[in-house]
Structure formats: C-alpha cells, structure tokens
Design an enzyme around this catalytic site. Structure first.
Site, PDB file in Angstrom:
ATOM      1  N   LYS A  54      16.479  -2.632  -7.085  1.00 16.06           N
ATOM      2  CA  LYS A  54      16.227  -2.193  -8.465  1.00 16.06           C
ATOM      3  C   LYS A  54      17.473  -1.987  -9.442  1.00 16.06           C
ATOM      4  O   LYS A  54      18.259  -1.069  -8.881  1.00 16.06           O
ATOM      5  CB  LYS A  54      15.442  -0.958  -8.319  1.00 16.06           C
ATOM      6  CG  LYS A  54      13.969  -0.842  -7.457  1.00 16.06           C
ATOM      7  CD  LYS A  54      12.984   0.351  -7.766  1.00 16.06           C
ATOM      8  CE  LYS A  54      11.789   0.061  -7.239  1.00 16.06           C
ATOM      9  NZ  LYS A  54      11.110   1.330  -6.852  1.00 16.06           N
ATOM     10  N   ASP A  92       4.337   1.263   1.616  1.00 14.54           N
ATOM     11  CA  ASP A  92       5.421   2.354   1.005  1.00 14.54           C
ATOM     12  C   ASP A  92       5.319   3.739   1.166  1.00 14.54           C
ATOM     13  O   ASP A  92       4.278   4.129   0.634  1.00 14.54           O
ATOM     14  CB  ASP A  92       5.555   1.864  -0.690  1.00 14.54           C
ATOM     15  CG  ASP A  92       7.026   2.502  -1.006  1.00 14.54           C
ATOM     16  OD1 ASP A  92       7.645   3.406  -0.616  1.00 14.54           O
ATOM     17  OD2 ASP A  92       7.126   2.200  -2.393  1.00 14.54           O
ATOM     18  N   GLU A 141       8.461   0.653   3.841  1.00 14.96           N
ATOM     19  CA  GLU A 141       9.207   0.782   2.799  1.00 14.96           C
ATOM     20  C   GLU A 141       9.786   2.253   2.840  1.00 14.96           C
ATOM     21  O   GLU A 141       8.760   3.024   2.771  1.00 14.96           O
ATOM     22  CB  GLU A 141       9.032   0.113   1.180  1.00 14.96           C
ATOM     23  CG  GLU A 141      10.199   0.570   0.316  1.00 14.96           C
ATOM     24  CD  GLU A 141       9.580  -0.269  -0.855  1.00 14.96           C
ATOM     25  OE1 GLU A 141       9.119  -1.480  -0.830  1.00 14.96           O
ATOM     26  OE2 GLU A 141       9.516   0.460  -2.237  1.00 14.96           O
ATOM     27  N   LEU A 159       0.833  -1.183  -0.145  1.00 17.72           N
ATOM     28  CA  LEU A 159      -0.032  -0.023  -0.082  1.00 17.72           C
ATOM     29  C   LEU A 159       0.766   1.266   0.071  1.00 17.72           C
ATOM     30  O   LEU A 159       1.851   1.207   0.753  1.00 17.72           O
ATOM     31  CB  LEU A 159      -0.909   0.035   1.245  1.00 17.72           C
ATOM     32  CG  LEU A 159      -1.430  -1.410   1.645  1.00 17.72           C
ATOM     33  CD1 LEU A 159      -2.526  -0.915   2.702  1.00 17.72           C
ATOM     34  CD2 LEU A 159      -2.634  -1.598   0.347  1.00 17.72           C
ATOM     35  N   LYS A 160       0.531   2.170  -1.048  1.00 15.67           N
ATOM     36  CA  LYS A 160       1.198   3.499  -0.895  1.00 15.67           C
ATOM     37  C   LYS A 160       0.776   4.363   0.242  1.00 15.67           C
ATOM     38  O   LYS A 160      -0.522   4.369   0.209  1.00 15.67           O
ATOM     39  CB  LYS A 160       1.129   4.076  -2.179  1.00 15.67           C
ATOM     40  CG  LYS A 160       1.864   3.492  -3.441  1.00 15.67           C
ATOM     41  CD  LYS A 160       3.272   3.653  -3.088  1.00 15.67           C
ATOM     42  CE  LYS A 160       4.137   3.207  -4.423  1.00 15.67           C
ATOM     43  NZ  LYS A 160       5.619   3.256  -4.235  1.00 15.67           N
TER      44      LYS A 160
HETATM   45 MG    MG Z   1       9.385   2.019  -3.224  1.00 12.64          MG
END
Ligand code: MG
Length: 371
Positions: A267, A193, A218, A166-167
């Site tokens: 990433k 996040d 995050e 979930l943002k």
């Molecule tokens: Mg992120």
C-alpha cells in the site's frame, strides 16, 4: 517563495506554486465491515498541487479512525499543513520526516502527477508497467448471516469478479469461507483478511482453512508480530499475507528472510509513497515472493494510482482492485469499470483521471489552501 523539490534524483525540478486540501465525503453503496471497523461513508483527503506547468492530485491513504493504522485523515492534514508543505516551500523537501507515511505519500503523489502531466507521461509507463489491464478483485465485508455473505459473493461473481477477499474475524471465519467456497465453486479465487484479529494460539483453528483453497490469509496476527507470523506460517499450508505490517521496504526484507509471509500486500500510503511501493515490489519480485496491490476504498484519484502500481509484473496475487461502483454510486472522477473481470490501466498523462469539478464541489466538506 515557491517551493522547489526533486521528486526523483533524475527528475526535472518541479516548482510548486500552490497546495490545497479537499476533505470529501462519499456515501458507500453498501456499509463495509472488517474485523475492526464499520464504514458507511468514505471520507477522503485529497491534495492538489499547482506547478508552473500543471496541476497534480494525491489521495491520503488513511481512515477517519486509527483502528486500521495509526495515521488518520486528520493527523495527515495537520502534518501536511504544519510540516510537509512548509518544508516543501522552504526548499528543504520532506524526506527527513519520519512516519506519517499516508501524508507524505499523498503530497509526493500529487507532485509526481503534476510532473508527469506536464511531460505527457502516464504514471503506469513512468513506473515501467507491463500490462494494459489488471485483474479485478473485490473485498467483501463481514456479514453476521452466512447466507447473506454467500449471496453477496455470488452476486459479485455474477458481475464478473473472479477473485474475492473475505473479511474474517473470530466467529466469522472457517465456516463462512467454507460456505462461500461451496457457493461460488472452485474456479473463483478466494482470499481471507483477518486485519490482525487472531493470535498464535489460534493456529490450529486457522489450519482448518487449509482445505479451502485460500490463496492468501492476510494479516492474521497483530501488525508488529513478524516472528509470530513466521511461526504461524510454519504451521499452515494456506499462504500467509502481510498488509498492516508492511510499512517499509526494510520490513519486507525482514518478513521474507524470516519466512513470515508468502504474499506481501503493498500500500503506497502505508509505505510513504509510490517510489517506496515500487522498491517493495522489486524486493518481492527478486525474492520470488508474490505481491498484491492493497486498497483503502480509494476514490478515483487513489484508485488510478493503485491500478497503475498493480500493472507491474510482480503483482501476481489479485489486489483490492474493484470497479468504482463497488463502493460509490458517484465517484469524483470518471469511474473505473469492470471489463471482463479486469480494470483498464489509465493511459492518460499522470494519473490519467482528474476530479470532476461538479462532483468535487458536491462532495467537499472542507477546503483549505495551504500556500
Ligand atoms: Mg488487509
């Protein structure tokens, strides 16, 4: 003169004959909102290289605006055009270029893809993959309305996703996560996040997440706040993850040594290439720190590389590994599809997927041949 580069020291030299850039635009099925941005269309920059034996593709892991990370698609394009590709064709390689990680990662990835296609080796087996499938996860953007957020979460669980990220942002955090937890039950893995939208002064507030079974909070603080993340980690039971911060293997080592995180989001674009991403994975695995494979709403090209990376054994926290239809009605490659909550790791040579000519033509808004 065609360029000559060694992708890895043990690799057969790959002679690059041509490099092209494709700026493409895909409509997102639903707009995506984070603490720092709202995205309705996905713009991507694809790199195509042609060698004596094969073609190869790479995707620039950057966005149109420098709100997530400093590099943008446009800055990556200029660095590819004016620095990286000329160096490649001069036979110099581009390892001495500092920064500009997404551009470097995309060019490096395209060359590696071409080499592996010529050898008939999949990227996953080249990396030492141990899995045929990876657990799928889905990131759900911020919603102003908590009921709509819960409905979106329930909908994705019904589709087969067992891990949701979930943002969150100030005003859209603890109560939102609690509502989703109540809506999806305890069997669904939840991550949150924040995209660096809090400060250490929010520690007490963020501690309210501790009872909600969040497996990774995050990037709660600014990307350069390694010490502050360590201080926050000491005050929360929820495992802290780092994402925007993770731009090199050296930073991973520092973060682990400082106790700044329990989860490292890896990433390839932020780290400057798949080799550095694998090194970061190895550092985490050797330290007993969980890694997760981080996504950038990739098209099928970047998604194939991400899924191959995520098949390494140290990725023990579910990453940003969604089916293609989570983002796009029509991707530019054959779509990645959900299979019992998982995605299959491509087995074909190189990335195992290639842009479909018609789809590429439909989405391309600018094309240039650099060499
Ligand atoms: Mg992120």
């Amino acid at each position: 003169m065609p360029g000559l580069t060694r992708v890895r020291s043990r690799a057969v030299p790959v002679r690059v004959r041509a490099v092209e850039l494709f700026r493409i635009r895909l409509r997102l099925t639903t707009p995506f909102r984070t603490a720092r941005s709202l995205t309705t269309h996905k713009d991507a920059l694809l790199v195509r290289v042609v060698t004596d034996d094969a073609e190869g593709w790479g995707e620039v892991g950057a966005e149109t605006s420098p709100t997530y990370a400093p590099d943008t698609l446009d800055s990556a394009r200029l660095v590819l055009r004016d620095e990286l590709v000329p160096r490649l064709f001069a036979g110099a390689g581009f390892d001495d270029v500092r920064g500009h990680h997404p551009a470097r990662a995309a060019l490096h990835g395209a060359i590696l893809d071409a080499r592996l296609r010529a050898q008939g080796t999949s990227l996953a087996s080249h990396l030492g993959s141990t899995r045929t499938h990876v657990d799928a996860g889905v990131a759900i953007g911020r919603h102003d309305d908590v009921e709509a957020l819960v409905a979106a979460a329930v909908e994705h669980v019904a589709l087969g996703y067992r891990s949701l990220k979930l943002k969150i942002a100030r005003g859209h955090d603890v109560a939102s996560v609690a509502a989703v937890r109540a809506g999806v039950g305890d069997d669904v893995t939840l991550q949150a996040d924040a995209n660096g939208s809090y400060t250490l002064a929010d520690a007490e507030h963020l501690a309210a997440l501790d009872g909600l079974g969040v497996v990774c909070l995050e990037q709660p603080l600014a990307p350069d706040g390694l010490l502050d993340h360590a201080r926050l980690a000491a005050r929360l039971r929820t495992p802290i993850g780092l994402d925007e911060t993770i731009t090199s293997t050296g930073v991973v080592r520092d973060a682990i040594e400082l106790g700044a995180c329990a989860v490292v989001s890896i990433k390839t674009g932020l780290l400057g290439g798949i080799d550095e991403a694998v090194r970061a994975h190895d550092v985490c695995a050797n330290a007993g720190i969980a890694a997760r494979a981080g996504g950038m709403l990739e098209t099928g090209v970047g998604r194939a590389a991400l899924v191959a990376l995520a098949s390494l054994p140290g990725f023990t926290v579910t990453g940003d590994l969604s089916a293609s239809n989570r983002y796009f009605d029509h991707d530019i490659t054959e779509p990645f599809e959900l299979e019992h909550g998982c995605l299959a790791v491509p087995t074909g040579p190189g990335l195992g997927v290639t842009p479909l000519p018609e789809a590429l033509a439909r989405c391309t808004i600018a094309h240039e041949r650099l060499y």
